[in-house]
Design an enzyme around this catalytic site. Structure first.
Site, short mmCIF file in Angstrom:
data_model
loop_
_atom_site.label_atom_id
_atom_site.label_comp_id
_atom_site.label_asym_id
_atom_site.label_seq_id
_atom_site.Cartn_x
_atom_site.Cartn_y
_atom_site.Cartn_z
N SER A 105 -21.00 18.50 11.53
CA SER A 105 -19.65 18.14 11.11
C SER A 105 -19.42 18.59 9.67
O SER A 105 -20.36 18.89 8.93
CB SER A 105 -19.43 16.62 11.19
OG SER A 105 -20.27 15.97 10.25
N SER A 143 -19.16 20.26 16.92
CA SER A 143 -18.81 20.05 15.52
C SER A 143 -17.58 19.16 15.38
O SER A 143 -16.57 19.36 16.07
CB SER A 143 -18.55 21.39 14.83
OG SER A 143 -18.38 21.22 13.44
N ASP A 145 -14.81 18.30 12.76
CA ASP A 145 -14.27 18.81 11.50
C ASP A 145 -13.03 18.00 11.11
O ASP A 145 -12.06 17.93 11.87
CB ASP A 145 -13.90 20.28 11.65
CG ASP A 145 -15.07 21.11 12.20
OD1 ASP A 145 -16.22 20.71 11.96
OD2 ASP A 145 -14.82 22.13 12.85
#
Length: 222
Positions: A105, A143, A145
């Site tokens: 992240s 991920s 974000d």
């Protein structure tokens, strides 16, 4: 967590109070500080990073500042100032003795004193991933974000009397491009700063993350 026992709930109310009481102005610490302590970025020690730019404008100058917590990216993708160095930096290797690792992240906060409207701040936040991409971050499946942007301008509008009409100033949309440039540049630099400021770290279960080999990076640009 990979380096720390993140699910152990070791953070207590007194730690939060101490952090607030100890808050101070001045340069922001980078690297393995606060929430960035357990982070890994491109297979090297990641964490907290910051950068800023001064943007010329007839009504300015304005400042764009960025703070990131970088915890993403496979080493093969690491790109520094347009050069894909990851494949040449296979060593020192990360030692992984934990079967299941945390997902990757990045969190980024963009701050500015430029007077901007809410939709313009959203546009600034949407440019942050372009800075991530310049370092080799491609927003892979796992991920998470998160990017936010805020402005410190127009504070008087919040305190206007109820009997009056509040007014704000803002930069026209057609003049935002230099601010977009600054966002992309500061996000890229903040991520690299988070890595450059770090040292090797060994965490739980013997897991080990090396620091970015700064001498080899410098040699690549010599």
């Amino acid at each position: 967590g990979f380096l720390n026992d993140i699910n152990g709930r070791h953070l207590r109310a007194e730690h939060v109070a101490a952090a607030i009481d100890g808050a101070a102005g001045g340069p922001i610490e980078e690297g393995s500080v606060g929430g960035g302590t357990g982070m890994v970025c491109f297979g090297f020690k990641g964490g907290s990073g910051t950068a800023s730019r001064i943007v010329d404008h007839p009504a300015g100058p304005f400042t764009i500042g960025c703070f990131v917590q970088a915890n993403f990216g496979p080493r093969r993708n690491l790109t520094i100032r347009g050069r894909r160095l990851g494949p040449d930096l296979a060593e020192p290797a990360l030692i992984d003795r934990t079967p299941a690792r945390e997902k990757s992240s990045i969190i980024g906060v963009i701050a500015t004193d430029a007077p901007l409207l809410p939709h313009q701040l959203i546009r600034l936040a949407r440019r942050a991933p372009l800075g991530v991409a310049l370092t080799g971050g491609y927003a892979y499946h796992s991920s998470g974000d998160i990017f936010l942007a805020f402005s410190t301008a127009n504070g008087d509008a919040l305190t206007a009397p109820k009997t009056s009409v509040a007014s704000t100033t803002f930069v026209p949309d057609s003049a935002l491009d230099p601010l977009f440039d600054a966002v992309v540049q500061t996000v890229e630099e903040a991520i690299l700063n988070a890595m450059v400021a770090n040292q090797d770290m060994e965490g739980r279960d013997g897991n080990f993350v090396p620091a970015l080999p700064r001498d080899r990076v410098a040699a690549a640009f010599a």
